[in-house]
Write a protein that holds these residues in place. Structure first.
Motif, PDB file in Angstrom:
ATOM      1  N   GLY A 101     -18.405   6.048  12.822  1.00 17.16           N
ATOM      2  CA  GLY A 101     -17.086   6.625  12.605  1.00 17.16           C
ATOM      3  C   GLY A 101     -16.778   7.176  11.232  1.00 17.16           C
ATOM      4  O   GLY A 101     -15.605   7.332  10.883  1.00 17.16           O
ATOM      5  N   VAL A 102     -17.788   7.535  10.468  1.00 11.32           N
ATOM      6  CA  VAL A 102     -17.534   8.020   9.113  1.00 11.32           C
ATOM      7  C   VAL A 102     -16.662   9.281   9.110  1.00 11.32           C
ATOM      8  O   VAL A 102     -15.793   9.424   8.249  1.00 11.32           O
ATOM      9  CB  VAL A 102     -18.849   8.232   8.325  1.00 11.32           C
ATOM     10  CG1 VAL A 102     -19.630   9.424   8.846  1.00 11.32           C
ATOM     11  CG2 VAL A 102     -18.555   8.388   6.844  1.00 11.32           C
ATOM     12  N   LEU A 103     -16.854  10.173  10.055  1.00 16.83           N
ATOM     13  CA  LEU A 103     -16.070  11.417  10.044  1.00 16.83           C
ATOM     14  C   LEU A 103     -14.602  11.145  10.319  1.00 16.83           C
ATOM     15  O   LEU A 103     -13.729  11.791   9.721  1.00 16.83           O
ATOM     16  CB  LEU A 103     -16.631  12.420  11.046  1.00 16.83           C
ATOM     17  CG  LEU A 103     -18.043  12.920  10.752  1.00 16.83           C
ATOM     18  CD1 LEU A 103     -18.469  13.946  11.795  1.00 16.83           C
ATOM     19  CD2 LEU A 103     -18.155  13.490   9.357  1.00 16.83           C
ATOM     20  N   GLY A 104     -14.319  10.203  11.189  1.00 12.80           N
ATOM     21  CA  GLY A 104     -12.924   9.842  11.458  1.00 12.80           C
ATOM     22  C   GLY A 104     -12.220   9.304  10.219  1.00 12.80           C
ATOM     23  O   GLY A 104     -11.024   9.564  10.008  1.00 12.80           O
ATOM     24  N   ARG A 105     -12.945   8.584   9.396  1.00 12.58           N
ATOM     25  CA  ARG A 105     -12.360   8.054   8.161  1.00 12.58           C
ATOM     26  C   ARG A 105     -12.168   9.160   7.115  1.00 12.58           C
ATOM     27  O   ARG A 105     -11.193   9.153   6.363  1.00 12.58           O
ATOM     28  CB  ARG A 105     -13.235   6.933   7.604  1.00 12.58           C
ATOM     29  CG  ARG A 105     -13.231   5.684   8.480  1.00 12.58           C
ATOM     30  CD  ARG A 105     -13.916   4.508   7.830  1.00 12.58           C
ATOM     31  NE  ARG A 105     -15.346   4.703   7.586  1.00 12.58           N
ATOM     32  CZ  ARG A 105     -16.314   4.478   8.474  1.00 12.58           C
ATOM     33  NH1 ARG A 105     -16.000   4.099   9.706  1.00 12.58           N
ATOM     34  NH2 ARG A 105     -17.567   4.659   8.153  1.00 12.58           N
ATOM     35  N   ILE A 106     -13.067  10.120   7.067  1.00 13.43           N
ATOM     36  CA  ILE A 106     -13.001  11.175   6.050  1.00 13.43           C
ATOM     37  C   ILE A 106     -11.987  12.253   6.436  1.00 13.43           C
ATOM     38  O   ILE A 106     -11.233  12.732   5.592  1.00 13.43           O
ATOM     39  CB  ILE A 106     -14.385  11.811   5.845  1.00 13.43           C
ATOM     40  CG1 ILE A 106     -15.313  10.780   5.239  1.00 13.43           C
ATOM     41  CG2 ILE A 106     -14.304  13.053   4.972  1.00 13.43           C
ATOM     42  CD1 ILE A 106     -16.750  11.207   5.222  1.00 13.43           C
ATOM     43  N   PHE A 107     -11.958  12.622   7.707  1.00  9.78           N
ATOM     44  CA  PHE A 107     -11.119  13.745   8.142  1.00  9.78           C
ATOM     45  C   PHE A 107      -9.706  13.343   8.534  1.00  9.78           C
ATOM     46  O   PHE A 107      -9.030  14.068   9.231  1.00  9.78           O
ATOM     47  CB  PHE A 107     -11.774  14.470   9.323  1.00  9.78           C
ATOM     48  CG  PHE A 107     -13.085  15.129   8.991  1.00  9.78           C
ATOM     49  CD1 PHE A 107     -13.405  15.516   7.715  1.00  9.78           C
ATOM     50  CD2 PHE A 107     -13.998  15.362   9.995  1.00  9.78           C
ATOM     51  CE1 PHE A 107     -14.612  16.132   7.416  1.00  9.78           C
ATOM     52  CE2 PHE A 107     -15.219  15.985   9.721  1.00  9.78           C
ATOM     53  CZ  PHE A 107     -15.504  16.366   8.421  1.00  9.78           C
ATOM     54  N   ARG A 108      -9.208  12.245   8.062  1.00 10.38           N
ATOM     55  CA  ARG A 108      -7.822  11.826   8.396  1.00 10.38           C
ATOM     56  C   ARG A 108      -6.826  12.813   7.898  1.00 10.38           C
ATOM     57  O   ARG A 108      -6.870  13.389   6.913  1.00 10.38           O
ATOM     58  CB  ARG A 108      -7.518  10.484   7.747  1.00 10.38           C
ATOM     59  CG  ARG A 108      -8.234   9.363   8.371  1.00 10.38           C
ATOM     60  CD  ARG A 108      -7.804   8.090   7.675  1.00 10.38           C
ATOM     61  NE  ARG A 108      -8.888   7.152   7.769  1.00 10.38           N
ATOM     62  CZ  ARG A 108      -8.769   5.960   8.298  1.00 10.38           C
ATOM     63  NH1 ARG A 108      -7.623   5.567   8.738  1.00 10.38           N
ATOM     64  NH2 ARG A 108      -9.781   5.163   8.369  1.00 10.38           N
TER      65      ARG A 108
END
Length: 108
Positions: A101-108
């Motif tokens: 889930g790294v992208l979900g954390r970065i693209f908030r």
């Protein structure tokens, strides 16, 4: 686009850098490159060097971040070059990172 000046990536206007993906968030634009290497070789080393240069060049562009998504067994033999790039590139991720889930954390 989006008021960003990407001339630092154009080699004094001689080339145009095109990213595999571009993601616009509320506060930032991410230029994203993706690749997967099943075997080693000079291509990996050249890619790592090239992306390291892009990482350094884009640090001066406000509102823009360079992201590299890469993985594969090929990096086993080229781990030193990958590590050099990792040291200067804030957003360098593997498939495992994506699955966690790294992208979900970065693209908030």
């Amino acid at each position: 686009m989006w008021g960003l000046n990407l001339e630092l990536l154009s080699n004094q206007g001689k080339t145009v850098k095109r990213f595999d993906f571009v993601v616009k968030t509320e506060n930032n634009v991410f230029g994203i490159e993706t690749n997967f290497y099943t075997s080693g070789g000079s291509k990996l080393n050249e890619t790592a060097r090239s992306y390291k240069n892009i990482a350094v060049e884009t640090k001066e562009i406000r509102g823009f971040d360079f992201m590299w998504l890469t993985d594969g067994r090929g990096w086993i033999s080229a781990r030193n070059n990958l590590e050099e790039t990792f040291d200067v590139l804030e957003h360098l991720y593997s498939i495992d990172d994506l699955e966690n889930g790294v992208l979900g954390r970065i693209f908030r």
